[in-house]
Design a protein around this motif. Structure first.
Motif, PDB file in Angstrom:
ATOM      1  N   ASP A  52       0.546  -1.092  -0.218  1.00 14.43           N
ATOM      2  CA  ASP A  52       0.476   0.236   0.526  1.00 14.43           C
ATOM      3  C   ASP A  52       1.043   1.398   0.784  1.00 14.43           C
ATOM      4  O   ASP A  52       2.084   1.176   0.260  1.00 14.43           O
ATOM      5  CB  ASP A  52      -0.663   0.515   1.507  1.00 14.43           C
ATOM      6  CG  ASP A  52      -2.262  -1.130   1.345  1.00 14.43           C
ATOM      7  OD1 ASP A  52      -2.221  -1.890   0.600  1.00 14.43           O
ATOM      8  OD2 ASP A  52      -2.109  -1.200   2.311  1.00 14.43           O
ATOM      9  N   GLY A  53       0.021   2.855  -0.676  1.00 12.94           N
ATOM     10  CA  GLY A  53       0.602   3.865  -0.198  1.00 12.94           C
ATOM     11  C   GLY A  53       0.632   4.686  -0.734  1.00 12.94           C
ATOM     12  O   GLY A  53      -0.487   4.404  -2.193  1.00 12.94           O
ATOM     13  N   ASP A  55       1.167   9.297  -1.526  1.00 15.90           N
ATOM     14  CA  ASP A  55       2.067  10.181  -2.871  1.00 15.90           C
ATOM     15  C   ASP A  55       2.106  11.310  -1.727  1.00 15.90           C
ATOM     16  O   ASP A  55       0.897  11.459  -1.298  1.00 15.90           O
ATOM     17  CB  ASP A  55       1.965  10.347  -4.081  1.00 15.90           C
ATOM     18  CG  ASP A  55       0.413  10.625  -4.325  1.00 15.90           C
ATOM     19  OD1 ASP A  55       0.051  12.189  -4.442  1.00 15.90           O
ATOM     20  OD2 ASP A  55       0.062  10.196  -5.720  1.00 15.90           O
ATOM     21  N   GLU A  64       6.515   8.870  -4.400  1.00  8.27           N
ATOM     22  CA  GLU A  64       5.394   8.431  -3.505  1.00  8.27           C
ATOM     23  C   GLU A  64       6.165   8.147  -2.159  1.00  8.27           C
ATOM     24  O   GLU A  64       7.283   7.984  -1.741  1.00  8.27           O
ATOM     25  CB  GLU A  64       5.992   7.159  -4.642  1.00  8.27           C
ATOM     26  CG  GLU A  64       4.504   6.017  -4.129  1.00  8.27           C
ATOM     27  CD  GLU A  64       5.047   4.645  -5.561  1.00  8.27           C
ATOM     28  OE1 GLU A  64       5.865   3.628  -5.327  1.00  8.27           O
ATOM     29  OE2 GLU A  64       3.837   4.860  -6.102  1.00  8.27           O
ATOM     30  N   PRO A  66       5.618   4.492   0.028  1.00  7.63           N
ATOM     31  CA  PRO A  66       5.061   3.505   0.561  1.00  7.63           C
ATOM     32  C   PRO A  66       4.853   3.469   1.699  1.00  7.63           C
ATOM     33  O   PRO A  66       5.790   4.084   2.496  1.00  7.63           O
ATOM     34  CB  PRO A  66       6.108   2.621  -0.137  1.00  7.63           C
ATOM     35  CG  PRO A  66       7.568   3.141  -0.028  1.00  7.63           C
ATOM     36  CD  PRO A  66       7.081   4.762   0.166  1.00  7.63           C
ATOM     37  N   PHE A  67       3.654   2.604   2.356  1.00  5.10           N
ATOM     38  CA  PHE A  67       3.392   2.471   3.985  1.00  5.10           C
ATOM     39  C   PHE A  67       4.557   1.023   3.684  1.00  5.10           C
ATOM     40  O   PHE A  67       4.563   1.431   5.063  1.00  5.10           O
ATOM     41  CB  PHE A  67       1.852   2.515   4.024  1.00  5.10           C
ATOM     42  CG  PHE A  67       1.717   1.628   5.691  1.00  5.10           C
ATOM     43  CD1 PHE A  67       1.774   2.838   6.169  1.00  5.10           C
ATOM     44  CD2 PHE A  67       1.719   0.510   5.233  1.00  5.10           C
ATOM     45  CE1 PHE A  67       0.897   2.574   7.253  1.00  5.10           C
ATOM     46  CE2 PHE A  67       1.460   0.535   7.407  1.00  5.10           C
ATOM     47  CZ  PHE A  67       1.393   1.143   8.198  1.00  5.10           C
ATOM     48  N   VAL A  71       5.666  -0.468  -3.315  1.00  6.20           N
ATOM     49  CA  VAL A  71       4.275  -0.427  -3.826  1.00  6.20           C
ATOM     50  C   VAL A  71       3.711  -0.660  -4.736  1.00  6.20           C
ATOM     51  O   VAL A  71       4.550  -1.158  -6.274  1.00  6.20           O
ATOM     52  CB  VAL A  71       3.527   1.780  -3.965  1.00  6.20           C
ATOM     53  CG1 VAL A  71       1.950   1.696  -4.305  1.00  6.20           C
ATOM     54  CG2 VAL A  71       3.684   2.397  -2.714  1.00  6.20           C
ATOM     55  N   ARG A  77      -4.147   2.932  -0.464  1.00  4.71           N
ATOM     56  CA  ARG A  77      -4.010   3.900  -0.260  1.00  4.71           C
ATOM     57  C   ARG A  77      -4.004   4.793   0.759  1.00  4.71           C
ATOM     58  O   ARG A  77      -5.135   5.587   1.382  1.00  4.71           O
ATOM     59  CB  ARG A  77      -4.296   5.021  -1.680  1.00  4.71           C
ATOM     60  CG  ARG A  77      -3.666   4.969  -3.371  1.00  4.71           C
ATOM     61  CD  ARG A  77      -4.881   6.330  -4.084  1.00  4.71           C
ATOM     62  NE  ARG A  77      -3.735   7.272  -3.467  1.00  4.71           N
ATOM     63  CZ  ARG A  77      -2.962   7.412  -4.868  1.00  4.71           C
ATOM     64  NH1 ARG A  77      -2.686   6.729  -4.934  1.00  4.71           N
ATOM     65  NH2 ARG A  77      -2.256   8.400  -4.420  1.00  4.71           N
ATOM     66  N   LEU A  83       1.022   7.664   6.232  1.00  2.00           N
ATOM     67  CA  LEU A  83       1.861   8.241   5.043  1.00  2.00           C
ATOM     68  C   LEU A  83       3.084   9.015   5.889  1.00  2.00           C
ATOM     69  O   LEU A  83       4.362   8.008   5.521  1.00  2.00           O
ATOM     70  CB  LEU A  83       1.583   9.054   3.676  1.00  2.00           C
ATOM     71  CG  LEU A  83       0.210   8.149   2.968  1.00  2.00           C
ATOM     72  CD1 LEU A  83      -0.235   9.435   1.726  1.00  2.00           C
ATOM     73  CD2 LEU A  83       1.203   6.737   2.472  1.00  2.00           C
ATOM     74  N   GLN A  87       6.354   7.125   7.160  1.00  4.09           N
ATOM     75  CA  GLN A  87       8.061   7.734   6.419  1.00  4.09           C
ATOM     76  C   GLN A  87       8.601   8.204   8.024  1.00  4.09           C
ATOM     77  O   GLN A  87      10.395   7.630   7.853  1.00  4.09           O
ATOM     78  CB  GLN A  87       7.682   9.132   5.851  1.00  4.09           C
ATOM     79  CG  GLN A  87       9.229   9.870   5.337  1.00  4.09           C
ATOM     80  CD  GLN A  87       9.490   9.157   4.080  1.00  4.09           C
ATOM     81  OE1 GLN A  87       8.967   8.634   3.657  1.00  4.09           O
ATOM     82  NE2 GLN A  87      10.924   8.574   4.076  1.00  4.09           N
TER      83      GLN A  87
END
Length: 214
Positions: A52-53, A55, A64, A66-67, A71, A77, A83, A87
């Motif tokens: 999942d992810g 932007d 982008e 990614p979780f 992705v 999403r 998100l 990060q």
């Protein structure tokens, strides 16, 4: 505010905030959790994981996020809080399992997951703290955030669980659903607490705390 790719080089207020957040994330990871649960508002009952992810294009950055891992096409999403949490975990070097949930799912996830679990709870205080805030200045905003800060500093789960959801929404305090969920999940458990940050440099309350439940 927490992602340098969005805000660029931080001023002193942002640098202090980011340092506090980094220290809080490290505290979660130093406990050696088998899974880190990122809890934030907006999940709508969906759970997020590998593939999942989203932007940051809504912030003018073509990047982008990614979780967990790369992705995949058709991946879900996650909302922005998840998100950002993902990060932060990546920036801290976390490569272990992670799961993204909404506040309503937190208690069930903590009950069902085996082994030690870390929780990264994402949410802001009131966005009505000054004339330059995203929302109009409200004199009730600072006392509301102060009560949350006191509960975070003392490890008072009952106060968090009992936060006024309607007042939180009126004051644009996006963290209230998350704080309520964390408080409810930890009711009756001893908590060692540390409030790492409490400020509103841009008219939004930013609170950072570390809790260790026993």
């Amino acid at each position: 505010m927490l992602l340098p790719v969005v805000t660029g080089s931080p001023g002193s207020a942002l640098a202090v905030l980011r340092a506090a957040v980094s220290a809080a994330v490290q505290t979660v990871l130093e406990a050696g959790p088998e899974v880190v649960v990122v809890v934030g508002d907006g999940a709508g009952g969906v759970r997020f994981g590998p593939g999942d992810g989203g932007d940051l294009r809504g912030f003018g950055v073509d990047r982008e996020v990614p979780f967990a891992g790369r992705v995949r096409p058709g991946g879900r999403r996650p909302p922005l809080p998840h998100l950002v949490g993902a990060q932060l975990l990546d920036d801290a070097g976390h490569t272990g399992s992670r799961l993204g949930v909404g506040p309503d799912d937190l208690a069930g996830v903590l009950r069902d997951l085996p082994g030690p679990v870390g929780v990264l709870a994402m949410g802001d205080g009131s966005a009505r703290r000054s004339e330059k805030a995203p929302g109009a200045l409200d004199p009730a905003a600072a006392p509301f955030d102060a009560a949350v800060a006191a509960a975070l500093a003392s490890g008072d789960a009952a106060v968090l669980a009992d936060l006024d959801a309607a007042e939180g929404a009126r004051l644009l305090a996006a963290g209230v659903p998350v704080w309520r969920a964390v408080g409810a999940a930890l009711l009756g458990r001893p908590v060692t607490a540390e409030l790492r940050h409490d400020d509103a440099p841009f008219g939004v309350g930013y609170l950072v705390a570390s809790w260790t439940a026993r």
